[in-house]
Design an enzyme around this catalytic site. Structure first.
Site, short mmCIF file in Angstrom:
data_model
loop_
_atom_site.label_atom_id
_atom_site.label_comp_id
_atom_site.label_asym_id
_atom_site.label_seq_id
_atom_site.Cartn_x
_atom_site.Cartn_y
_atom_site.Cartn_z
N ASP A 156 83.12 55.43 35.38
CA ASP A 156 82.25 54.25 35.40
C ASP A 156 80.77 54.64 35.40
OD1 ASP A 156 81.58 51.51 35.74
OD2 ASP A 156 81.44 51.81 37.91
N ASN A 399 86.91 63.38 42.15
CA ASN A 399 86.77 62.00 42.59
C ASN A 399 87.90 61.14 42.00
OD1 ASN A 399 85.14 59.66 43.72
ND2 ASN A 399 85.31 59.05 41.57
N GLU A 400 88.59 60.44 42.87
CA GLU A 400 89.58 59.43 42.50
C GLU A 400 90.57 59.89 41.43
OE1 GLU A 400 87.87 55.58 41.78
OE2 GLU A 400 87.34 55.35 43.88
N ASN A 454 87.58 56.05 49.10
CA ASN A 454 86.76 55.01 48.45
C ASN A 454 87.52 53.69 48.55
OD1 ASN A 454 85.18 57.14 47.72
ND2 ASN A 454 85.72 57.12 45.55
N TYR A 456 87.34 49.28 48.22
CA TYR A 456 86.60 48.11 47.73
C TYR A 456 87.28 46.81 48.13
CZ TYR A 456 83.61 51.27 45.16
OH TYR A 456 82.70 52.24 44.84
N TYR A 460 87.12 44.33 44.78
CA TYR A 460 88.13 44.30 43.71
C TYR A 460 89.41 43.61 44.15
CZ TYR A 460 85.09 47.48 41.15
OH TYR A 460 84.03 48.04 40.50
N GLU A 493 82.99 55.73 49.40
CA GLU A 493 82.44 54.64 48.60
C GLU A 493 82.90 53.32 49.19
OE1 GLU A 493 83.30 54.69 44.39
OE2 GLU A 493 82.89 56.84 44.23
N TRP A 538 78.44 52.84 48.27
CA TRP A 538 78.36 52.93 46.81
C TRP A 538 77.50 51.77 46.32
CZ3 TRP A 538 79.34 56.84 43.81
CH2 TRP A 538 79.35 56.65 42.43
N LYS A 557 75.97 47.92 42.03
CA LYS A 557 76.28 48.08 43.46
C LYS A 557 75.17 48.81 44.21
CE LYS A 557 81.27 47.80 42.90
NZ LYS A 557 81.38 48.06 41.44
C1 BDP Z 1 84.99 53.93 42.03
C2 BDP Z 1 84.38 55.11 41.31
C3 BDP Z 1 82.91 54.91 40.95
C4 BDP Z 1 82.69 53.50 40.44
C5 BDP Z 1 83.05 52.52 41.53
C6 BDP Z 1 82.82 51.07 41.14
O1 BDP Z 1 84.53 56.30 42.05
O2 BDP Z 1 82.52 55.88 40.01
O3 BDP Z 1 81.39 53.29 39.95
O4 BDP Z 1 84.41 52.69 41.84
O5 BDP Z 1 83.78 50.45 40.70
O6 BDP Z 1 86.25 53.71 41.55
O7 BDP Z 1 81.70 50.59 41.27
#
Ligand code: BDP
Length: 588
Positions: A156, A399-400, A454, A456, A460, A493, A538, A557
């Site tokens: 991303d 990462n991820e 990470n 969200y 999400y 994140e 993040w 973000k």
């Molecule tokens: C995570 C990723 C990061 C993305 C972020 C997002 O590590 O690179 O920019 O989500 O969705 O999955 O903002």
């Protein structure tokens, strides 16, 4: 690899400036056009076809060599070329380098001639199943149109490319210091290792932060003790220098000073420790991303960003999702900022949608990707480049990735082992995992010294429902803690897209109020759990991404806008990181 520093035995010559540039692989022959080096090439000229071009591009320039330079060894060094470079001097190919975020060099003593020389660099920006970061090349055919090739990043952030970091020539004597490893601990003991090319004797002196000699020794490897040592830590990042002299049997002398600090990184009682005390990480995942320069070297923004980190009360950041320029690492040494140093291994996921949807279900990732050997190479190069920086306190191998899939453990165990072997300081190693890799399904948790997650929730999923999101977050953290009761856990994140200037009394999604409420809700969860060792929001600033309907002209973000103005959340964090968290015992 040593940084190209000017010393009493070495000269450096800047090759930055305006080079000739053209895109190859388009139907019509493109003319040479001016291109600034270093920079990402993408945003310099107008047009999507230019910015989003996929494939080879060529850079060229002339440079002058003096007869005096040729009495020494002459080196050509690139800070980074993204993602693949092939280099020619005077029409002789010197070699190739893969991986867009680490330096490489060639010796050109035999090839260079006094007077004018020509340098050409063929750059390729494709990301696919063999590269890091990973991506996909897809061809599309529309009715009545020719086949189109698109490169979809598995990540991303915009796939900026080109000669993105400084280029220079430098000289060394014929017998020279190839590499230095040096580190000191909180007891004042330090260790050095010097790698030389050519015969000679090595002498070292240790200079304290005022430049006074506090130790003198000899030999290619050794250790010493400093009385009343001044430690390196945020707030008082004392820097020492190891001055190394190689006296060649050929009568030459090479001199180099390597900067380092005395500090000990450890883990105890579920917390990261710095110099024997728990350290709570406050900060961000960042990007190298600025208007027009793209991911190109930008020291103005780097210095500004460190100033903003200090303003907001942060003590750390992660070099998400690739190693940052060497000059930023030097700045963090000097300014006492703690770094999680991350390899460019992002997108190791068979079903990444690049729309911020956290992937989808991954299947067959570890059979599909052909990155293992290249991954070893970038880890070797990253540790070789950054090993002496006191600011680096933790290594992140990826990462991820699809860490919930069968095969993840087999892929990552040898890589984590490799970093542990390479790093003489034995710093903790980890990889950063995503929501699809739950406490029940994650295959790599035991391999990591620190769990960096990470999450969200509230963005999400559970969007708009922050109390629900916080409950889910807390429950999941508790489950991870039950699985790995001795490991520190931190959020790598968490964040919400926020349009600067959009306000809503009901704290709706995308508003500055929602971002602030989101960070507050997460903060309350962290404050309630003893084993949380840090919080990285993040993102530090808004940044460019590929175009898609989940992104409003990039990822928003950021707690700062792309041009580094604060959103409301910046003031909330400044308050939390400077006052509230101190009271809760979380911050130092
Ligand atoms: C995570 C990723 C990061 C993305 C972020 C997002 O590590 O690179 O920019 O989500 O969705 O999955 O903002």
């Amino acid at each position: 690899m040593l940084y190209p520093a000017m010393t009493t035995s070495r000269m450096t010559f800047d090759l930055n400036g305006v080079w000739d540039f053209k895109l190859l692989g388009t139907e019509a022959e493109n003319p040479w056009i001016p291109m600034p080096v270093p920079s990402s090439y993408n945003d310099i000229y107008v047009g999507r076809a230019f910015a989003d071009y996929v494939g080879d591009m060529l850079y060229r320039r002339d440079f002058t060599v003096t007869p005096q330079m040729l009495t020494q060894r002459l080196w050509l060094r690139f800070g980074s070329v993204t993602h693949k470079a092939q280099v020619w001097v005077n029409e002789v190919c010197l070699g190739t380098h893969e991986g867009g975020f680490l330096p490489f060099q060639f010796e050109i003593t035999a090839l260079a001639r006094a007077g004018k020389n020509e340098l050409r660099v063929l750059v390729n920006n494709i990301v696919d199943h063999t590269t890091l970061p990973a991506g996909r090349l897809v061809t599309q055919q529309f009715p009545g149109k020719k086949e189109e090739v698109h490169n979809l990043p598995n990540f991303d952030f915009y796939n900026y490319s080109g000669i993105m970091r400084p280029v220079c020539l430098y000289t060394t004597p014929v017998s020279y210091i190839e590499d230095i490893t040096v580190h000191g601990d909180m007891e004042g003991t330090f260790f050095w290792k010097v790698k030389t090319a050519g015969e000679g004797a090595v002498a070292v002196t240790l200079l304290d932060p005022e430049g006074r000699e506090v130790f003198a020794g000899a030999g290619e490897a050794g250790s010493g003790q400093v009385a009343a040592v001044r430690l390196w830590e945020p707030g008082s990042p004392a820097l020492y220098r190891l001055a190394v002299t190689l006296s060649g049997t050929d009568g030459s002398e090479d001199v180099y000073e390597e900067v380092f600090g005395f500090r000990t990184v450890g883990i105890r009682d579920c917390h990261l420790q710095l110099n024997g005390k728990p350290i709570y990480l406050k900060g961000f995942g960042k990007h190298e991303d600025t208007p027009i320069h793209g991911r190109g070297f930008d020291m103005v923004y780097n210095v500004k960003d460190i100033a903003l980190l200090k303003w907001i009360g942060a003590n750390s950041f992660r070099t998400s999702h690739y190693p940052y320029c060497e000059e930023m690492m030097q700045l963090c040494d000097r300014e006492g900022i703690l770094i999680i140093d991350e390899a460019p291994a992002v997108g190791l996921h068979s079903n990444f949608s690049a729309t911020g949807m956290l992937g989808g279900t991954a299947t067959g990732t570890w059979e599909l990707l052909k990155t293992a050997e290249h991954h070893r190479q970038v880890l070797r190069e990253m540790v070789a480049r950054d090993k002496n920086h006191p600011c680096v306190i933790l290594w992140s191998v990826a990462n991820e990735p699809a860490s919930e899939e069968e095969g993840a453990k087999e892929y990552f165990a040898p890589l984590i082992e490799l970093v542990k072997e390479l790093d003489e300081q034995n710093r903790p190693v980890t990889l950063v995992t995503y929501e699809g890799s739950s406490p029940e399904s994650c295959k790599v948790a035991e391999l990591c010294d620190v769990l960096i997650l990470n999450r969200y929730r509230g963005w999400y999923d559970t969007e708009g429902n922050l109390s629900g999101a916080a409950a889910l977050l807390k429950d999941e953290l508790e489950r991870f803690h039950r699985r790995c009761p001795d490991k520190p856990i931190m959020l790598g994140e968490y964040g919400a897209d926020t349009i600067a200037g959009l306000h809503d009394l009901n704290e709706r999604l995308f508003s500055e109020e929602y971002q602030t409420a989101f960070l507050k809700a997460y903060g309350e969860v962290f404050d309630a759990l003893d084993y949380i060792t840090g919080e990285h929001v993040w993102n530090f600033a808004d940044f460019a991404t590929a175009e898609n309907i989940k992104r409003v002209n990039g990822n928003k973000k950021g707690v700062f806008t792309r041009d580094r103005n604060p959103k409301m959340a910046a003031h909330f964090l400044r308050n939390r990181w400077n006052r509230d968290a101190v009271a809760s015992g979380k911050c130092n």
